[in-house]
Design an enzyme around this catalytic site. Structure first.
Site, PDB file in Angstrom:
ATOM      1  CG  ASN A  75       4.691  -9.370 -15.241  1.00  0.00           C
ATOM      2  OD1 ASN A  75       5.122  -9.694 -16.336  1.00  0.00           O
ATOM      3  ND2 ASN A  75       4.424  -8.098 -14.928  1.00  0.00           N
TER       4      ASN A  75
ATOM      5  CG  HIS B 190       6.502  -3.715 -14.500  1.00  0.00           C
ATOM      6  ND1 HIS B 190       5.723  -3.611 -15.632  1.00  0.00           N
ATOM      7  CD2 HIS B 190       6.749  -2.443 -14.091  1.00  0.00           C
ATOM      8  CE1 HIS B 190       5.487  -2.337 -15.888  1.00  0.00           C
ATOM      9  NE2 HIS B 190       6.101  -1.614 -14.966  1.00  0.00           N
TER      10      HIS B 190
ATOM     11  CG  ASP C 231      -6.637  -4.839  -8.996  1.00  0.00           C
ATOM     12  OD1 ASP C 231      -7.603  -4.728  -9.771  1.00  0.00           O
ATOM     13  OD2 ASP C 231      -6.739  -4.863  -7.760  1.00  0.00           O
TER      14      ASP C 231
END
Ligand code: GAR
EC number: 2.1.2.2
Length: 192
Positions: free
Chosen positions: A104, A106, A145
């Site tokens: 991912n 970010h 998480d």
């Protein structure tokens, strides 16, 4: 050759950058499919223009079970799942089956300004409100998480006095593109 499923929710500038780099032969990978959790994502048009198969898995239909639907679509077809502005949170089996195979990008320097509800322009507003003088982006593996998986790469930039959330977002996006390219390349070369 590394086969990628590219997941988006919106504009898809990260997607377009990676498509360009593949077309320019700077990246030896193939985007097998684009999946969006938003039927109105502009990035879907970018995929269609390139002839890349695209799938819409509407977050309003699948909600928290979207990961199970993604598994069905990508089964045996991809080696890496790239979240490039994909805003649904992945949960459940997909995180076990594709452990260390989901990355991912970010728009902040994790562990700052991340986690549930911290995405897009909200991140840059929070950064400017904090008074920080440095920001950047983080490429990381996806784990249960939110935004806390192992970090692969980070790129930073200085915040000048005249910045607005929008101008900061544009600058960070440029760094995201480079970060994503470098990360996917390292993974495709077996170096991560
Ligand atoms: C990017 O800034 C990406 O980092 C962010 O959404 C934007 C999508 O841009 N993702 C998150 O905030 C996820 N937490 P794009 O659609 O133009 O690639």
């Amino acid at each position: 050759m590394l086969r990628i499923a590219f997941l988006i929710s919106g504009t898809g500038t990260n997607l377009q950058y990676i498509i360009n780099k593949i077309n320019e032969k700077e990246l030896n990978c193939v985007i097998k499919m684009v999946i969006s959790d938003n039927p109105k994502a502009i990035g879907l048009t970018k995929a269609n223009l390139q002839g890349i198969p695209s799938y819409v898995l509407d977050k309003n239909t699948y909600g928290e079970n979207i990961g199970d639907e993604i598994i069905k679509v990508i089964k045996d077809k991809v080696d890496l799942i790239v979240l490039g502005g994909f805003l649904s949170i992945l949960k459940g089996e997909i995180l076990d089956i594709y452990k260390n195979k989901i990355i991912n990008i970010h728009p902040s320097l994790i562990p700052k300004f991340c986690g549930k509800g911290m995405y897009g322009i909200k991140v840059h507003e929070a950064v400017l409100n904090s008074g920080d003088t440095i920001t950047g982006c983080t490429l990381h593996f996806v784990s249960p998480d939110v935004d806390m998986g192992t970090i692969i790469l980070q790129k930073s930039l200085n915040i000048t006095g005249e910045e607005s959330p929008k101008t900061l977002q544009e600058k960070v996006l440029k760094e995201e593109h480079r970060c994503l390219l470098e990360g996917i390349r390292l993974i495709s070369e077996g170096k991560v």
